[in-house]
Motif scaffolding. Structure first.
Motif, mmCIF file in Angstrom:
data_model
loop_
_atom_site.group_PDB
_atom_site.id
_atom_site.type_symbol
_atom_site.label_atom_id
_atom_site.label_comp_id
_atom_site.label_asym_id
_atom_site.label_seq_id
_atom_site.Cartn_x
_atom_site.Cartn_y
_atom_site.Cartn_z
ATOM 1 N N HIS A 175 34.859 43.944 48.130
ATOM 2 C CA HIS A 175 35.797 42.858 47.845
ATOM 3 C C HIS A 175 35.938 41.920 49.036
ATOM 4 C CE1 HIS A 175 36.948 44.649 44.041
ATOM 5 N NE2 HIS A 175 37.094 45.808 44.643
ATOM 6 N N LYS A 209 41.946 42.336 45.297
ATOM 7 C CA LYS A 209 43.078 41.571 44.771
ATOM 8 C C LYS A 209 43.125 41.750 43.263
ATOM 9 C CE LYS A 209 42.980 38.042 48.385
ATOM 10 N NZ LYS A 209 42.828 36.590 48.691
ATOM 11 N N THR A 263 43.952 40.893 39.653
ATOM 12 C CA THR A 263 44.245 39.691 38.843
ATOM 13 C C THR A 263 44.455 40.109 37.396
ATOM 14 O OG1 THR A 263 41.873 39.320 38.507
ATOM 15 C CG2 THR A 263 42.913 38.173 40.345
ATOM 16 N N PHE A 264 45.268 39.373 36.707
ATOM 17 C CA PHE A 264 45.585 39.666 35.313
ATOM 18 C C PHE A 264 45.081 38.520 34.427
ATOM 19 C CE2 PHE A 264 48.654 41.918 37.870
ATOM 20 C CZ PHE A 264 48.692 43.175 37.283
ATOM 21 N N LEU A 265 44.437 38.857 33.326
ATOM 22 C CA LEU A 265 43.933 37.866 32.368
ATOM 23 C C LEU A 265 44.631 38.066 31.026
ATOM 24 C CD1 LEU A 265 40.101 38.092 33.126
ATOM 25 C CD2 LEU A 265 41.705 36.331 33.901
#
Length: 706
Positions: free
Chosen positions: A553, A602, A604-606
């Motif tokens: 990452h 990190k 992340t939301f979708l």
């Protein structure tokens, strides 16, 4: 050791209740195990620790009492006037390494008789049988001063001389020396055993027991009294080899006081003059190895810091002086000279302990230690994440039917040879153990699989053929530029299934079972993109093993985090058991690297997709040696080079057989397309799919299967 309270009062001026005396002695390190009243006396049984040889006597205990109660201490009477005659006797120390000092006195005109009643009672109360006045006096002085003495019949000593030497130094024949002791037992002597000899033969085992040839009897008139210092290790070894334990050896083994032996000798001579009606003649004192007094420097501030409270300087000086330490003192520091009786005091903390045990452990206040609490520090947060991930890994493997193994962190050269690991491999950078229990565990391990292989062999040899184990532990890798090794956590997994005992036959290969467990493990802790390549590890089966890579990452590149696969047949053949038809699979993952990579992730939301997806399946014929991971990687790379509408890529079938050329295989894969802002048409998807195939097929030298 039994101690007479009335006897103690001859040397220490105290008059305290027995309960308080017992309490104070126990609290200062001299544990009183029993108290017994005998006639008008009180006998206390004290457990003297091995380092306190100075307390194996009434004078030693009396000195402790005088310090505890700050009362007067005195030595018993031992001064006298000896006859002014020339000695016709000689002592020669041949082995000065084992005998540092040898002293003796000659007394003449002894009248052998029973000892006085008061002496017999004191000896009997302390567990020693009365024999006659001469022998009783040597035993009395032993209990009084703690220094063993021995009385020889002077007229039985051949050549009017004594030689202190080992058996090997006085042996004149090839046959081993023998000696008959006072208990009438005959002992065969080894060359290293220290002896007291006259001109012809051994007359005593030095520091242990006298010989029968020079025994004091009723006919004895002249006596030579021995008082010496022998090396503790020598006495201990001789006592252990011959299986003889005496009051003398018990004290010499712990280290006698080399300076007090003269006082003990004079005290015995004084008592013989008083009780045996004899005359005292000259003294012999051979002192080839002088005692070197040790000096210890420390400060008053250090004493108080280590104890945890402030003790007045005057009290510190009183305690140390009363314990016979010589002191050179300045305003803030002091230099302590350790007496010859205290060979256990070698460091400044030993001196501090002496001060505290006399001052009183019970006077030290009970305080809670200061423990600052760090809240939400970066280091503590990292530790929380680490332990959380380890917990997840452990729970998943346990749920998958694996048992956790806990092994020692050692391996040996044979483990590297078993795995065909060459000398240049980084795994050979081991930390060697200075004092290993055996050669098989002489190094700190750099990998965990060898330990699980040992567990496998142990179980297989005992009939357990179904083995699913794992271990989470640290490895230790030596570095050239650092004093400390690199410590990394690894996870190692071992699978060996006994499929013959199950009615249900599972056709899935163990390789894919282990691969599935590893994928599930990594996804469970948040690793999404996993890449496999053919492994180059020598101990794994070529073609049935893989190296694991994950995308970092931090820089979006792939990083190797471990390997897994079937153990090679060469490794299996070297094992000391037969594995039958079972395959053995092993994996090792670099857990710390995985955790460190997750620190940069990190999340992340979708939103849930609002528009439908469209799938396209394709089958391509490629070379049989082509790795499937290459196809998957090329298809995924089209997300950036061709279209970001590619959502997911998956291989769902591999076929070799009728209709496929030899050396070829058919690989069927599925690509899912989806847009986040509209519904795709078939024409759009077909156009993109054709571009993907035209991009990938040349790179894999494949063609569409018709």
């Amino acid at each position: 050791m039994k101690i007479s309270v009335n006897w103690l009062k001859d040397y220490a001026n105290f008059n305290t209740p027995i309960d308080d005396l017992v309490q104070r002695l126990t609290m200062c390190g001299l544990e009183v195990e029993a108290v017994e009243n005998v006639n008008d006396d009180t006998i206390i049984d004290i457990n003297v620790t091995p380092n306190r040889q100075d307390c194996l006597s009434h004078l030693g205990i009396a000195r402790e009492i005088s310090v505890l109660y700050d009362c007067q201490f005195k030595y018993p009477e031992h001064d006298f006037i000896a006859e002014n005659t020339e000695l016709d006797f000689n002592v020669d120390i041949i082995n000065t390494q084992l005998c540092h000092r040898y002293a003796g006195r000659i007394v003449k005109g002894v009248k052998i008789a029973p000892s006085p009643k008061w002496m017999q009672e004191r000896l009997m109360n302390c567990g020693i049988r009365a024999i006659n006045n001469v022998v009783d006096i040597t035993n009395y002085v032993l209990l009084e001063f703690g220094h063993p003495l021995h009385a020889f019949d002077l007229n039985k000593l051949k050549g009017k001389k004594i030689l202190v030497a080992t058996a090997g130094e006085v042996t004149k024949t090839l046959e081993p020396l023998k000696i008959r002791l006072l208990d009438n037992s005959e002992r065969i002597l080894q060359d290293q055993m220290l002896l007291i000899n006259d001109a012809d033969s051994p007359i005593a085992l030095a520091g242990i027991m006298g010989g029968s040839t020079s025994e004091v009897t009723e006919e004895t008139r002249d006596i030579f009294i021995e008082s010496a210092w022998f090396l503790p290790q020598s006495i201990r070894n001789t006592s252990r080899i011959l299986g003889i334990k005496t009051e003398s050896s018990y004290r010499f083994e712990r280290g006698a006081d080399i300076k007090i032996l003269k006082k003990a000798l004079d005290r015995a001579a004084y008592l013989m003059k008083e009780l045996c009606g004899c005359t005292i003649h000259g003294k012999i004192d051979i002192y080839p190895k002088r005692f070197k007094q040790q000096k210890i420097k420390l400060s008053f501030d250090k004493i108080n810091r280590y104890i945890g409270m402030e003790i007045p300087k005057k009290e510190v000086l009183r305690i140390l002086s009363a314990l016979t330490f010589e002191i050179e003192c300045s305003e803030d520091e002091l230099t302590v000279k350790v007496p010859s009786s205290r060979c256990d005091v070698t460091r400044d903390v030993d001196v501090i302990e002496e001060v505290l045990r006399i001052y009183g452990y019970d006077k030290v206040p009970s305080l809670l230690p200061v423990a600052p609490i760090k809240i939400h520090s970066q280091d503590s947060e990292a530790k929380k994440v680490t332990y959380k991930i380890i917990k997840k890994c452990r729970e998943l493997l346990l749920n998958e039917g694996f048992n956790e193994a806990i092994n020692y962190s050692f391996l040996g050269p044979q483990d590297f040879d078993l795995f065909n690991i060459n000398n240049e491999d980084i795994q050979r950078n081991t930390i060697n153990i200075l004092n290993p229990l055996n050669s098989e565990d002489s190094m700190m391990r750099t990998m965990l699989i060898p330990s699980l292989i040992r567990n496998l062999v142990y179980n297989i040899s005992r009939g357990n053929k179904d083995i699913r184990i794992f271990e989470i532990a640290r490895t230790f890798l030596k570095t050239e530029d650092k004093q400390l090794p690199i410590e990394e956590r690894h996870i190692s997994i071992l699978l060996c299934q006994d499929k013959e005992k199950y009615l249900y036959k599972d056709n899935v290969e163990d390789f894919y079972i282990l691969k599935g467990v590893i994928e599930k493990l990594l996804k469970n802790i948040g690793i999404d993109e996993i890449h496999f390549e053919r492994s180059k590890e020598f101990f794994l089966h070529q073609g049935r093993s893989a190296d694991l890579f994950i995308k970092t990452h931090e820089n979006n590149k792939f990083m190797k985090i471990g390997y897994f696969g079937v153990l090679s047949p060469q490794v299996i053949q070297k094992l000391s058991v037969k594995i039958l038809k079972q395959e053995v699979l092993a994996a090792e993952l670099l857990l710390d690297k995985i955790i460190n990579n997750l620190m940069f992730k990190k999340i992340t939301f979708l939103p849930i997709a609002q528009f439908p997806f469209i799938e396209r399946d394709s089958a391509v014929v490629v070379d049989d040696t082509l790795e499937l991971s290459k196809i998957v990687n090329l298809l995924n790379s089209c997300k950036d080079s061709i279209s970001n509408l590619i959502e997911e890529v998956a291989i769902f079938d591999i076929y070799k057989g009728k209709g496929i050329e030899d050396g070829k295989k058919s690989v069927a894969f599925n690509i899912r397309y989806r847009s986040t802002d509209k519904t795709l048409s078939d024409e759009e998807v077909d156009t993109i799919h054709k571009k993907v195939l035209s991009e990938v097929l040349p790179k894999i030298e494949g063609k569409i299967r018709s």
